[in-house]
Design a protein around this motif. Structure first.
Motif, mmCIF file in Angstrom:
data_model
loop_
_atom_site.group_PDB
_atom_site.id
_atom_site.type_symbol
_atom_site.label_atom_id
_atom_site.label_comp_id
_atom_site.label_asym_id
_atom_site.label_seq_id
_atom_site.Cartn_x
_atom_site.Cartn_y
_atom_site.Cartn_z
ATOM 1 N N GLN A 4 35.538 50.477 100.712
ATOM 2 C CA GLN A 4 35.454 50.337 102.167
ATOM 3 C C GLN A 4 36.048 51.553 102.855
ATOM 4 N N HIS A 11 29.915 50.530 107.660
ATOM 5 C CA HIS A 11 28.928 50.249 106.623
ATOM 6 C C HIS A 11 29.326 49.091 105.733
ATOM 7 N N MET A 12 30.623 48.777 105.674
ATOM 8 C CA MET A 12 31.070 47.744 104.758
ATOM 9 C C MET A 12 32.388 47.151 105.226
ATOM 10 N N GLU A 13 32.502 45.829 105.122
ATOM 11 C CA GLU A 13 33.759 45.158 105.447
ATOM 12 C C GLU A 13 34.128 44.231 104.305
ATOM 13 N N ILE A 61 28.773 39.140 97.730
ATOM 14 C CA ILE A 61 28.363 40.365 98.412
ATOM 15 C C ILE A 61 27.264 39.935 99.376
ATOM 16 N N ASP A 63 24.607 40.998 102.347
ATOM 17 C CA ASP A 63 23.916 42.199 102.822
ATOM 18 C C ASP A 63 23.957 42.295 104.340
ATOM 19 N N ARG A 64 23.383 43.357 104.871
ATOM 20 C CA ARG A 64 23.449 43.624 106.312
ATOM 21 C C ARG A 64 22.682 42.590 107.139
ATOM 22 N N ILE A 87 27.399 46.888 95.268
ATOM 23 C CA ILE A 87 27.723 47.323 96.628
ATOM 24 C C ILE A 87 27.051 48.656 96.936
ATOM 25 N N LEU A 91 24.269 49.907 100.081
ATOM 26 C CA LEU A 91 24.695 50.790 101.170
ATOM 27 C C LEU A 91 23.584 51.746 101.585
#
Length: 102
Positions: A4, A11-13, A61, A63-64, A87, A91
């Motif tokens: 992260q 882009h990622m949390e 995990i 996704d967006r 991950i 991305l």
């Protein structure tokens, strides 16, 4: 936390959900881990029920688009490597182009 930090929160949390522990225990975990750049959530069971969690640790995990892309039950070095690979595969290219630590 390190991935992260490398790719950035845009882009990622990483969300750490603490299940069914008292406020004192929850706050203790946060105080003992000041260097972990995580979003901390105290769950009394609602989130775990929604995701069907029956055992810990349980890692998702997402996704967006908000869909569960991968699920892992338990933890090992092999699972950790697999998590990183999964991950990275989700991305966008611009996240992977960031300089390390930036």
């Amino acid at each position: 936390g390190q991935v992260q930090k490398t790719v950035g929160r845009e882009h990622m949390e990483v969300i750490a959900i603490n299940l069914n522990e008292s406020a004192r225990q929850f706050n203790g975990v946060i105080k003992e881990n000041p260097g972990l750049d995580l979003t901390w959530v105290r769950d009394r069971g609602r989130t775990s029920d929604l995701y069907g969690v029956k055992a810990l640790p349980n890692m998702f995990i997402i996704d967006r688009e908000g869909r569960i892309a991968h699920t892992h039950l338990g933890y090992s070095e092999k699972v950790f490597k697999q998590l990183i690979d999964e991950i990275l595969a989700l991305l966008p290219p611009e996240a992977l182009a960031r300089p390390a630590g930036g």
